[in-house]
Scaffold this active site. Sequence first.
Site, PDB file in Angstrom:
ATOM      1  N   HIS A  91       0.830  -1.214   0.000  1.00  0.00           N
ATOM      2  CA  HIS A  91       0.000   0.000   0.000  1.00  0.00           C
ATOM      3  C   HIS A  91       0.861   1.260   0.000  1.00  0.00           C
ATOM      4  O   HIS A  91       0.957   1.977   0.993  1.00  0.00           O
ATOM      5  CB  HIS A  91      -0.967  -0.014   1.190  1.00  0.00           C
ATOM      6  CG  HIS A  91      -2.042  -1.037   1.026  1.00  0.00           C
ATOM      7  ND1 HIS A  91      -2.002  -2.258   1.650  1.00  0.00           N
ATOM      8  CD2 HIS A  91      -3.165  -1.029   0.254  1.00  0.00           C
ATOM      9  CE1 HIS A  91      -3.088  -2.959   1.294  1.00  0.00           C
ATOM     10  NE2 HIS A  91      -3.801  -2.236   0.442  1.00  0.00           N
TER      11      HIS A  91
ATOM     12  N   HIS B 220       1.093   1.830  -5.753  1.00  0.00           N
ATOM     13  CA  HIS B 220      -0.246   1.224  -5.778  1.00  0.00           C
ATOM     14  C   HIS B 220      -1.279   2.310  -6.112  1.00  0.00           C
ATOM     15  O   HIS B 220      -2.162   2.097  -6.940  1.00  0.00           O
ATOM     16  CB  HIS B 220      -0.561   0.565  -4.436  1.00  0.00           C
ATOM     17  CG  HIS B 220      -2.007   0.193  -4.271  1.00  0.00           C
ATOM     18  ND1 HIS B 220      -2.628  -0.771  -5.051  1.00  0.00           N
ATOM     19  CD2 HIS B 220      -2.975   0.665  -3.430  1.00  0.00           C
ATOM     20  CE1 HIS B 220      -3.901  -0.866  -4.696  1.00  0.00           C
ATOM     21  NE2 HIS B 220      -4.137  -0.002  -3.717  1.00  0.00           N
TER      22      HIS B 220
ATOM     23  N   HIS C   5      -7.265   7.111  -2.432  1.00  0.00           N
ATOM     24  CA  HIS C   5      -8.002   6.032  -1.762  1.00  0.00           C
ATOM     25  C   HIS C   5      -7.238   5.271  -0.678  1.00  0.00           C
ATOM     26  O   HIS C   5      -7.868   4.618   0.158  1.00  0.00           O
ATOM     27  CB  HIS C   5      -8.569   5.048  -2.787  1.00  0.00           C
ATOM     28  CG  HIS C   5      -7.600   3.976  -3.160  1.00  0.00           C
ATOM     29  ND1 HIS C   5      -6.555   4.192  -4.032  1.00  0.00           N
ATOM     30  CD2 HIS C   5      -7.479   2.695  -2.731  1.00  0.00           C
ATOM     31  CE1 HIS C   5      -5.853   3.082  -4.131  1.00  0.00           C
ATOM     32  NE2 HIS C   5      -6.391   2.155  -3.365  1.00  0.00           N
ATOM     33  N   ASP C   6      -5.897   5.316  -0.655  1.00  0.00           N
ATOM     34  CA  ASP C   6      -5.148   4.593   0.393  1.00  0.00           C
ATOM     35  C   ASP C   6      -4.184   5.520   1.145  1.00  0.00           C
ATOM     36  O   ASP C   6      -3.198   5.049   1.729  1.00  0.00           O
ATOM     37  CB  ASP C   6      -4.361   3.416  -0.209  1.00  0.00           C
ATOM     38  CG  ASP C   6      -5.166   2.124  -0.228  1.00  0.00           C
ATOM     39  OD1 ASP C   6      -6.021   1.968   0.661  1.00  0.00           O
ATOM     40  OD2 ASP C   6      -4.948   1.290  -1.125  1.00  0.00           O
TER      41      ASP C   6
ATOM     42  N   ASP D 135      -9.042  -0.886  -7.785  1.00  0.00           N
ATOM     43  CA  ASP D 135      -8.253  -1.106  -6.573  1.00  0.00           C
ATOM     44  C   ASP D 135      -7.639  -2.501  -6.558  1.00  0.00           C
ATOM     45  O   ASP D 135      -6.527  -2.694  -6.068  1.00  0.00           O
ATOM     46  CB  ASP D 135      -9.157  -0.906  -5.339  1.00  0.00           C
ATOM     47  CG  ASP D 135      -8.356  -0.821  -4.045  1.00  0.00           C
ATOM     48  OD1 ASP D 135      -7.131  -0.603  -4.108  1.00  0.00           O
ATOM     49  OD2 ASP D 135      -8.973  -0.971  -2.966  1.00  0.00           O
TER      50      ASP D 135
ATOM     51  N   TYR E  99       1.277  -8.860   4.168  1.00  0.00           N
ATOM     52  CA  TYR E  99       0.471  -9.800   4.962  1.00  0.00           C
ATOM     53  C   TYR E  99       1.334 -10.476   6.032  1.00  0.00           C
ATOM     54  O   TYR E  99       0.931 -10.583   7.191  1.00  0.00           O
ATOM     55  CB  TYR E  99      -0.121 -10.886   4.060  1.00  0.00           C
ATOM     56  CG  TYR E  99      -1.350 -10.471   3.271  1.00  0.00           C
ATOM     57  CD1 TYR E  99      -1.947  -9.221   3.452  1.00  0.00           C
ATOM     58  CD2 TYR E  99      -1.933 -11.338   2.344  1.00  0.00           C
ATOM     59  CE1 TYR E  99      -3.080  -8.860   2.727  1.00  0.00           C
ATOM     60  CE2 TYR E  99      -3.065 -10.980   1.621  1.00  0.00           C
ATOM     61  CZ  TYR E  99      -3.637  -9.746   1.808  1.00  0.00           C
ATOM     62  OH  TYR E  99      -4.747  -9.391   1.098  1.00  0.00           O
TER      63      TYR E  99
ATOM     64  N   ALA F  33      -2.935 -18.106  -2.787  1.00  0.00           N
ATOM     65  CA  ALA F  33      -3.392 -16.745  -2.475  1.00  0.00           C
ATOM     66  C   ALA F  33      -4.217 -16.194  -3.640  1.00  0.00           C
ATOM     67  O   ALA F  33      -5.207 -15.491  -3.419  1.00  0.00           O
ATOM     68  CB  ALA F  33      -2.202 -15.837  -2.204  1.00  0.00           C
TER      69      ALA F  33
HETATM   70 ZN   LIG Z   1      -5.905   0.245  -2.571  1.00  0.00          ZN
END
Ligand SMILES: [Zn+2]
Length: 475
Positions: A208, A212, A248-249, A358, A380, A408
Amino acid sequence: LCSSKSYYRSLSLFLFLRSVVFSRFCSPCDIKELFCTATGLSRNTTISLLDSTGELFQNVLTQVAEQFSRAFKINELKTEVTNRLAMLEKRVELEGMKVVEIEKCRSDIKKLREEMASRNNSFLDDNKKLTPRRDVPSYPKYMLSQQTIDALRKPTFDVWLWESNEMLSCLEHMYHDLGLVKDFNINPITLKRWLLCIHDNYRNNPFHNFRHCFCVTQMMYSMICLCNLQEKFTQVDILILMTAAVCHDLDHPGYNNTYQINARTELAVRYNDISPLENHHCAVAFQIFSQSDCNIFANFDPEAFKQIRQGTITLILATDMARHGEILDSFKQKVDNFDFTNEEHVTCLKMVLIKCCDISNEVRPMEVAEPWVDCLLEEYFMQSDREKVEGLPVAPFMDREKVTKPTAQIGFIKFVLIPMFETVMKLFPQIEEVMVQPLRESRDRYEELKQIDDAMNEVSTGLRHPSVPESTTKS
Ligand SMILES: [Zn+2]
């Protein structure tokens, strides 16, 4: 012992000298005077000095006197040189001190930097990083080649090729190219400053991060171009779609909502466990707009700003994957009788569009998409490792002991991505070839990789637990 003008007489005088000490300033005249005084002769007597061998002494004395004088001068010079050397040595020493001071300054600066970096990692410091680093944006003006400009419109764009500066220029180009700068009278310098500030407010997380943000916005731009959205939507909608993608992030900490809630972080407390991250991204976005030098909406009337704000908030909040089912179901209900004049329909489509962008990495060519899986797993694993240390629940899809790249991706592509993109395809059939087909290919590739993984596991399990009875092998 006298001489007169009328007749000349030569007088011989014998001196027995043990030692003569001349001062440094002694000249031949002085020596002559000394003789005259010692012998009682008048000072204007012509004196010829002969040594015992009969040689003229005068010249010798002159030379001696001159040599003395020179010797003294050399000594003087020597003293001067020594003094100057001492001075130079002192200066060198002082310069040396400066070097030490510079080294000290350097280490102080380094320490400050580290301190700042560690502070940037702490949460919810309201004043942090909101101000752009530089007053006048100094990123070089990249002249994007026609080739880049064309490539930028497609999902095949290689997002890994570009430095931050270049991505900023690409984003800037999109706002110009879509006519947003012109139609909304956006100050082009404010646009630059705003984008720079956006860049500074993304953290360097494995996934993130600012790249991205760039990917999501570039995919939005591609979809606007591919689906001719400018014919279906108002320019306000286009502005909302692009701006929500960019923001958005913002300030994503690298740990998801589940972690925030389980760890009872300040964010979770502040937003009552309701999409804490998405609420935060949105709040940071509007904190940035509240600074006049970064406010690309400065020329908007209050009503228009309200509309943009509401639209952007709705889209950013829609990126919480916890709401995926709810949003997709709502869109499915509308898609067969979709009405572009119905505000509710349009809002729902915009929410689905930003969701698509996204999570669109797998739409991209395999070489571009695959590194993102590694980035996501890294983030993660960072979270699950921390959850283990803190005694919090760990999601299996984040656990480094349980997850692999194929496992995944397969479920995510099959059950999240393909169903969503196929629903959008009903409205925009042109995305099938460019977006849905690559998703199907990616799914097939990861299924093949999983089969290979499984076969390898069987072999290694077989080696560890041989089927041949132990007693047989031992004998
Ligand atoms: Zn995002």
